[in-house]
Scaffold this motif. Structure first.
Motif, PDB file in Angstrom:
ATOM      1  N   ARG A 147       4.870  -0.444 -20.962  1.00  0.00           N
ATOM      2  CA  ARG A 147       3.605   0.127 -20.477  1.00  0.00           C
ATOM      3  C   ARG A 147       2.951  -0.799 -19.451  1.00  0.00           C
ATOM      4  O   ARG A 147       2.582  -0.376 -18.357  1.00  0.00           O
ATOM      5  N   LEU A 148       2.850  -2.074 -19.807  1.00  0.00           N
ATOM      6  CA  LEU A 148       2.145  -2.991 -18.891  1.00  0.00           C
ATOM      7  C   LEU A 148       2.912  -3.213 -17.588  1.00  0.00           C
ATOM      8  O   LEU A 148       2.311  -3.386 -16.530  1.00  0.00           O
ATOM      9  N   SER A 149       4.237  -3.197 -17.648  1.00  0.00           N
ATOM     10  CA  SER A 149       4.970  -3.419 -16.391  1.00  0.00           C
ATOM     11  C   SER A 149       4.913  -2.179 -15.498  1.00  0.00           C
ATOM     12  O   SER A 149       4.861  -2.303 -14.262  1.00  0.00           O
ATOM     13  N   PHE A 150       4.889  -0.982 -16.086  1.00  0.00           N
ATOM     14  CA  PHE A 150       4.686   0.214 -15.251  1.00  0.00           C
ATOM     15  C   PHE A 150       3.292   0.198 -14.634  1.00  0.00           C
ATOM     16  O   PHE A 150       3.114   0.536 -13.459  1.00  0.00           O
ATOM     17  N   GLU A 151       2.311  -0.198 -15.421  1.00  0.00           N
ATOM     18  CA  GLU A 151       0.943  -0.232 -14.890  1.00  0.00           C
ATOM     19  C   GLU A 151       0.816  -1.303 -13.804  1.00  0.00           C
ATOM     20  O   GLU A 151       0.175  -1.094 -12.772  1.00  0.00           O
ATOM     21  N   THR A 152       1.473  -2.438 -14.019  1.00  0.00           N
ATOM     22  CA  THR A 152       1.492  -3.488 -12.996  1.00  0.00           C
ATOM     23  C   THR A 152       2.193  -2.991 -11.736  1.00  0.00           C
ATOM     24  O   THR A 152       1.682  -3.161 -10.608  1.00  0.00           O
ATOM     25  N   ALA A 153       3.353  -2.379 -11.932  1.00  0.00           N
ATOM     26  CA  ALA A 153       4.148  -1.898 -10.786  1.00  0.00           C
ATOM     27  C   ALA A 153       3.329  -0.921  -9.940  1.00  0.00           C
ATOM     28  O   ALA A 153       3.285  -1.032  -8.706  1.00  0.00           O
ATOM     29  N   ASN A 174       0.806  -1.231   0.000  1.00  0.00           N
ATOM     30  CA  ASN A 174       0.000   0.000   0.000  1.00  0.00           C
ATOM     31  C   ASN A 174       0.834   1.274   0.000  1.00  0.00           C
ATOM     32  O   ASN A 174       0.375   2.309   0.450  1.00  0.00           O
ATOM     33  N   LEU A 175       2.027   1.189  -0.552  1.00  0.00           N
ATOM     34  CA  LEU A 175       2.957   2.322  -0.448  1.00  0.00           C
ATOM     35  C   LEU A 175       2.471   3.568  -1.175  1.00  0.00           C
ATOM     36  O   LEU A 175       2.746   4.683  -0.760  1.00  0.00           O
ATOM     37  N   LEU A 176       1.789   3.396  -2.299  1.00  0.00           N
ATOM     38  CA  LEU A 176       1.426   4.569  -3.126  1.00  0.00           C
ATOM     39  C   LEU A 176      -0.085   4.756  -3.249  1.00  0.00           C
ATOM     40  O   LEU A 176      -0.572   5.291  -4.249  1.00  0.00           O
ATOM     41  N   LYS A 177      -0.805   4.357  -2.213  1.00  0.00           N
ATOM     42  CA  LYS A 177      -2.271   4.509  -2.215  1.00  0.00           C
ATOM     43  C   LYS A 177      -2.625   5.988  -2.457  1.00  0.00           C
ATOM     44  O   LYS A 177      -2.053   6.886  -1.839  1.00  0.00           O
ATOM     45  N   GLY A 178      -3.509   6.224  -3.396  1.00  0.00           N
ATOM     46  CA  GLY A 178      -3.954   7.594  -3.688  1.00  0.00           C
ATOM     47  C   GLY A 178      -3.145   8.286  -4.781  1.00  0.00           C
ATOM     48  O   GLY A 178      -3.572   9.313  -5.315  1.00  0.00           O
ATOM     49  N   LYS A 179      -1.979   7.754  -5.128  1.00  0.00           N
ATOM     50  CA  LYS A 179      -1.169   8.356  -6.201  1.00  0.00           C
ATOM     51  C   LYS A 179      -1.612   7.802  -7.559  1.00  0.00           C
ATOM     52  O   LYS A 179      -2.041   6.654  -7.657  1.00  0.00           O
ATOM     53  N   ILE A 180      -1.455   8.634  -8.585  1.00  0.00           N
ATOM     54  CA  ILE A 180      -1.878   8.215  -9.933  1.00  0.00           C
ATOM     55  C   ILE A 180      -0.715   8.340 -10.913  1.00  0.00           C
ATOM     56  O   ILE A 180      -0.012   9.368 -10.943  1.00  0.00           O
ATOM     57  N   LEU A 181      -0.519   7.297 -11.685  1.00  0.00           N
ATOM     58  CA  LEU A 181       0.499   7.265 -12.747  1.00  0.00           C
ATOM     59  C   LEU A 181      -0.212   7.347 -14.101  1.00  0.00           C
ATOM     60  O   LEU A 181      -1.207   6.649 -14.328  1.00  0.00           O
ATOM     61  N   GLY A 219      -1.236   2.069  -6.030  1.00  0.00           N
ATOM     62  CA  GLY A 219      -1.630   3.304  -6.709  1.00  0.00           C
ATOM     63  C   GLY A 219      -2.571   3.043  -7.873  1.00  0.00           C
ATOM     64  O   GLY A 219      -2.912   1.898  -8.175  1.00  0.00           O
ATOM     65  N   GLY A 220      -2.985   4.133  -8.522  1.00  0.00           N
ATOM     66  CA  GLY A 220      -3.896   4.016  -9.662  1.00  0.00           C
ATOM     67  C   GLY A 220      -3.210   4.416 -10.953  1.00  0.00           C
ATOM     68  O   GLY A 220      -2.140   5.038 -10.948  1.00  0.00           O
ATOM     69  N   ILE A 221      -3.812   4.045 -12.078  1.00  0.00           N
ATOM     70  CA  ILE A 221      -3.235   4.386 -13.385  1.00  0.00           C
ATOM     71  C   ILE A 221      -4.290   4.997 -14.306  1.00  0.00           C
ATOM     72  O   ILE A 221      -5.460   4.647 -14.246  1.00  0.00           O
ATOM     73  N   ILE A 222      -3.820   5.935 -15.144  1.00  0.00           N
ATOM     74  CA  ILE A 222      -4.634   6.407 -16.260  1.00  0.00           C
ATOM     75  C   ILE A 222      -3.754   6.302 -17.506  1.00  0.00           C
ATOM     76  O   ILE A 222      -2.522   6.369 -17.413  1.00  0.00           O
ATOM     77  N   SER A 223      -4.392   6.104 -18.646  1.00  0.00           N
ATOM     78  CA  SER A 223      -3.608   5.939 -19.878  1.00  0.00           C
ATOM     79  C   SER A 223      -4.207   6.780 -20.998  1.00  0.00           C
ATOM     80  O   SER A 223      -5.436   6.847 -21.135  1.00  0.00           O
ATOM     81  N   MET A 224      -3.324   7.416 -21.764  1.00  0.00           N
ATOM     82  CA  MET A 224      -3.796   8.212 -22.905  1.00  0.00           C
ATOM     83  C   MET A 224      -4.398   7.314 -23.982  1.00  0.00           C
ATOM     84  O   MET A 224      -5.188   7.746 -24.797  1.00  0.00           O
ATOM     85  N   GLY A 225      -4.008   6.019 -23.975  1.00  0.00           N
ATOM     86  CA  GLY A 225      -4.433   5.128 -25.059  1.00  0.00           C
ATOM     87  C   GLY A 225      -3.626   5.429 -26.309  1.00  0.00           C
ATOM     88  O   GLY A 225      -2.553   6.037 -26.239  1.00  0.00           O
TER      89      GLY A 225
END
Ligand code: CP
Length: 309
Positions: free
Chosen positions: A60-66, A41-48, A72-78
């Motif tokens: 991309r997938l390994s950053f999103e997995t990490a 739970n180190l980055l709870k509330g942070k968004i990548l 933390g959460g992720i958003i992607s431009m697609g």
């Protein structure tokens, strides 16, 4: 203790030996923690935010997995086509917009220097996930983590880098980092795909032994590890030149038999035909272990950037 808190990750030459040792230590600790639980739970509330202007599977997938493993959460431009980049939005305006939503940006872009340009436009940390034929520093960090695990040490290594050394951003960043540890390098490529002179001169200035050759067997015989790369078709303006050099180097069972010694094989992937799948079961074929290590190293970078390690 090294600190990456609040920093951008843009180039292989931004790290000291102490930084690399610190990243390896944090990644190794997180790898152990992930054996006990699926998520921290180190980055709870942070968004990548991931902004990929070029194709990617692993980065991309390994950053999103990490990020998700860190809570933390992720958003992607697609894809570029589905975003306002297709309407002509500038890179600076896109990253300024995304910085209103996210706490860190991971960007891949076809233009060398674009990640630095993005970092200069925003106040949140920017991570270069590959800028054209420039740099791919997080790949180099997961490579160095893999080399440390596979070889047991980063000291006194001889490494052959093979393939498209001109366009391969992974080898550009990795060579810079390996030079901190005094590695000897065999740079194996066709003449038209040699490592850029600005990198070889920097390596030489650091006192690194370099042999540039077109002969993969010469490099492999002398080395502990072979780092294969793909000839990057998408970087060639003249496709007849690509046709001429593609398939210059292939690792297959026959090559390993002729080599007559065990060797460790890495590849940033994707591969085309430079490593035959018949080699995948070979004990030294470490490229899928390398893929997995990408998650631990990217977790370490994100945790350190947010000051949580
Ligand atoms: N190694 C690497 O950068 O792979 P992707 O292009 O799939 O991200």
């Amino acid at each position: 203790m090294t600190t990456l808190k609040g920093k951008d990750i843009l180039h292989g030459n931004q790290f000291s030996k102490k930084d690399i040792d610190g990243i390896i230590k944090v990644a190794s600790g997180l790898e152990k923690e992930l054996k006990k639980k699926d998520s921290l739970n180190l980055l709870k509330g942070k968004i990548l935010a991931t902004l990929f202007y070029e194709p990617s599977t692993r980065t991309r997938l390994s950053f999103e997995t990490a990020m998700q493993r860190l809570g933390g959460g992720i958003i992607s431009m697609g894809s570029v086509e589905s975003s306002s980049v297709a309407k002509g939005e500038t890179l600076a305006d896109t990253v300024r917009t995304v910085s209103q939503y996210a706490d860190v940006i991971v960007i891949r872009h076809p233009r060398t220097g674009s990640a630095k340009e993005a970092a200069e436009a925003v106040s949140i940390p920017v991570i270069n996930a590959g800028d054209g034929t420039g740099q791919h520093p997080t790949q180099a960090l997961l490579d160095i983590y893999t080399i440390r695990k596979e070889m047991g040490s980063l000291k006194n290594l001889t490494i052959a880098m093979v393939g498209d050394l001109k366009n391969g951003r992974t080898v550009h960043a990795l060579a810079e980092i390996l030079s901190l540890f005094g590695a000897r390098l065999y740079l194996v490529s066709p003449d038209s795909l040699r490592m850029p002179a600005e990198i070889t001169s920097h390596l030489k200035a650091r006192g690194i032994g370099i042999v540039e050759t077109g002969d993969m067997m010469q490099g492999a015989v002398a080395s502990d590890l072979v780092y294969m790369t793909r000839v990057q078709k998408e970087r060639f303006s003249d496709l007849s030149e690509y046709e001429r050099v593609k398939g210059s180097y292939i690792i297959n069972e026959e090559f390993l038999k002729r080599l007559r010694k065990k060797i460790t094989i890495l590849h940033p992937l994707p591969r085309v035909d430079e490593i035959n799948p018949e080699v995948d079961g070979y004990a030294g074929a470490a490229y899928f272990r390398q893929v997995r290590n990408g998650v631990f190293v990217r977790m370490a970078l994100l945790a350190m950037i947010f000051g949580e390690r």
